[in-house]
Design a protein around this motif. Structure first.
Motif, mmCIF file in Angstrom:
data_model
loop_
_atom_site.group_PDB
_atom_site.id
_atom_site.type_symbol
_atom_site.label_atom_id
_atom_site.label_comp_id
_atom_site.label_asym_id
_atom_site.label_seq_id
_atom_site.Cartn_x
_atom_site.Cartn_y
_atom_site.Cartn_z
ATOM 1 N N UNK A 113 -40.995 28.352 43.125
ATOM 2 C CA UNK A 113 -39.100 27.826 42.764
ATOM 3 C C UNK A 113 -38.607 28.405 43.126
ATOM 4 N N UNK A 114 -39.059 30.241 43.786
ATOM 5 C CA UNK A 114 -37.927 31.391 43.641
ATOM 6 C C UNK A 114 -36.839 31.477 44.436
ATOM 7 N N UNK A 115 -35.924 31.134 43.986
ATOM 8 C CA UNK A 115 -34.617 31.113 45.256
ATOM 9 C C UNK A 115 -34.375 29.642 45.085
ATOM 10 N N UNK A 116 -35.369 28.637 44.617
ATOM 11 C CA UNK A 116 -34.522 26.767 44.851
ATOM 12 C C UNK A 116 -33.684 27.009 43.329
ATOM 13 N N UNK A 117 -33.150 26.181 42.639
ATOM 14 C CA UNK A 117 -32.366 25.372 41.554
ATOM 15 C C UNK A 117 -33.314 25.228 40.610
ATOM 16 N N UNK A 118 -34.538 25.897 40.775
ATOM 17 C CA UNK A 118 -35.245 25.365 39.463
ATOM 18 C C UNK A 118 -35.745 26.261 38.901
ATOM 19 N N UNK A 119 -35.704 26.780 37.895
ATOM 20 C CA UNK A 119 -36.944 27.804 36.969
ATOM 21 C C UNK A 119 -38.441 27.337 36.812
ATOM 22 N N UNK A 120 -38.767 25.913 36.751
ATOM 23 C CA UNK A 120 -39.779 25.446 36.325
ATOM 24 C C UNK A 120 -40.534 23.943 36.649
ATOM 25 N N UNK A 121 -41.607 24.137 36.909
ATOM 26 C CA UNK A 121 -42.018 23.071 37.598
ATOM 27 C C UNK A 121 -41.713 21.400 37.159
ATOM 28 N N UNK A 122 -41.206 21.559 35.967
ATOM 29 C CA UNK A 122 -40.942 20.796 34.820
ATOM 30 C C UNK A 122 -39.109 19.988 35.791
ATOM 31 N N UNK A 123 -38.665 20.883 36.062
ATOM 32 C CA UNK A 123 -37.167 20.654 36.494
ATOM 33 C C UNK A 123 -37.299 19.784 37.407
ATOM 34 N N UNK A 124 -38.133 20.152 38.171
ATOM 35 C CA UNK A 124 -38.213 19.389 40.115
ATOM 36 C C UNK A 124 -37.946 18.211 39.591
ATOM 37 N N UNK A 125 -36.959 17.129 40.111
ATOM 38 C CA UNK A 125 -37.334 16.023 40.386
ATOM 39 C C UNK A 125 -38.009 15.017 41.038
ATOM 40 N N UNK A 126 -38.440 14.256 40.650
ATOM 41 C CA UNK A 126 -39.798 13.460 41.486
ATOM 42 C C UNK A 126 -39.071 11.947 41.901
ATOM 43 N N UNK A 127 -39.529 11.082 42.766
ATOM 44 C CA UNK A 127 -39.219 10.118 43.116
ATOM 45 C C UNK A 127 -40.790 9.481 43.180
ATOM 46 N N UNK A 128 -40.810 8.788 42.779
ATOM 47 C CA UNK A 128 -42.483 7.877 43.338
ATOM 48 C C UNK A 128 -42.185 5.880 43.314
ATOM 49 N N UNK A 129 -42.878 5.383 44.047
ATOM 50 C CA UNK A 129 -43.406 4.077 43.307
ATOM 51 C C UNK A 129 -42.321 3.020 44.345
ATOM 52 N N UNK A 130 -43.492 2.976 45.001
ATOM 53 C CA UNK A 130 -43.284 1.328 45.694
ATOM 54 C C UNK A 130 -43.455 0.086 44.406
ATOM 55 N N UNK A 131 -43.005 -0.341 45.430
ATOM 56 C CA UNK A 131 -42.872 -2.020 44.388
ATOM 57 C C UNK A 131 -43.966 -2.689 43.744
ATOM 58 N N UNK A 132 -45.528 -2.197 44.056
ATOM 59 C CA UNK A 132 -46.825 -2.152 43.383
ATOM 60 C C UNK A 132 -47.340 -0.987 42.268
ATOM 61 N N UNK A 133 -45.992 -0.037 42.135
ATOM 62 C CA UNK A 133 -46.367 1.211 41.590
ATOM 63 C C UNK A 133 -45.440 0.939 40.130
ATOM 64 N N UNK A 134 -44.231 0.629 40.395
ATOM 65 C CA UNK A 134 -42.701 1.125 39.979
ATOM 66 C C UNK A 134 -43.441 0.110 38.063
ATOM 67 N N UNK A 135 -43.844 -0.091 37.837
ATOM 68 C CA UNK A 135 -44.372 -0.449 36.224
ATOM 69 C C UNK A 135 -45.636 0.574 35.893
ATOM 70 N N UNK A 136 -46.238 1.111 36.715
ATOM 71 C CA UNK A 136 -46.978 1.854 35.947
ATOM 72 C C UNK A 136 -46.508 3.342 35.876
ATOM 73 N N UNK A 137 -45.803 3.647 37.296
ATOM 74 C CA UNK A 137 -43.956 5.170 36.793
ATOM 75 C C UNK A 137 -44.046 5.363 35.661
ATOM 76 N N UNK A 138 -43.319 4.004 35.082
ATOM 77 C CA UNK A 138 -42.191 3.831 33.776
ATOM 78 C C UNK A 138 -43.092 3.815 33.000
ATOM 79 N N UNK A 139 -44.461 3.152 32.336
ATOM 80 C CA UNK A 139 -45.607 3.959 31.458
ATOM 81 C C UNK A 139 -45.885 5.223 31.677
#
Length: 186
Positions: A113-139
């Motif tokens: 993450x050096x040189x990025x806008x994030x200081x730690x992995x927990x700060x990195x945004x993530x996009x997941x989930x097609x329709x079959x998995x979005x409920x699992x992603x919410x849980x």
């Protein structure tokens, strides 16, 4: 407004997207990249999301186990690195926790993450989930990390989608299309 184009674009189309982004400076526009060459081919002004192939789905993205390829994308993107796209539409909401564990415990911690806008992995945004998995992603317990879902066929639904989504979600069609296919044998 943030716009992530989660579809592989040809060179002319990514150039046109960059033109549109420049014309609308109040909109942050990003594309997916799975290798450093993709980053190099992406015009300045467009942010970069690392596209990861979860659990060998082989639709798009760098293989989840290929930390070197992930690092090359993040390093090449530098300050334009905006997050990780991890499409898991081949799973279902009962089996997606294993994929999210892979993302959280294996992929994200190894990103340089050096040189990025994030200081730690927990700060990195993530996009997941097609329709079959979005409920699992919410849980799933994302521990407060920035996370978005992108279940496209919840918006443009069909009978199969309705069978994959629990009734608690309550999807209802906004419009119905009835048609009749007529063919003429040769």
């Amino acid at each position: 407004v943030d716009l992530l184009v989660a579809y592989p674009l040809s060179r002319p189309n990514v150039l046109r997207l960059a033109e549109l982004a420049a014309a609308h400076g109040d909109v942050k526009v990003a594309v997916l990249c799975e290798d450093a060459q993709g980053v190099a081919d992406t015009p300045d002004g467009l942010d970069i999301w690392l596209d990861v192939n979860p659990l060998h789905y082989n639709r798009t993205g760098a293989p989840a186990e290929n930390a070197d390829q992930h690092a090359a994308v993040v390093a090449a993107a530098g300050a334009r690195f905006a997050g990780v796209h991890y499409y898991d539409g081949h799973l279902d909401s009962t089996s997606c926790a294993e994929a999210y564990d892979e993302l959280v415990k294996s992929v994200l911690p190894r990103l340089p993450l050096d040189g990025t806008r994030f200081g730690a992995a927990r700060e990195v945004p993530r996009v997941t989930s097609g329709t079959p998995t979005f409920e699992g992603a919410l849980r799933y317990d994302w521990a407060g990390a920035p996370h978005q879902i992108s279940p496209g066929t919840v918006v443009f639904t069909d009978v199969r989608t309705l069978s994959q989504v629990s009734e608690a979600v309550g999807p209802q069609p906004a419009a119905l299309v009835l048609c009749r296919a007529v063919s003429r044998p040769a």
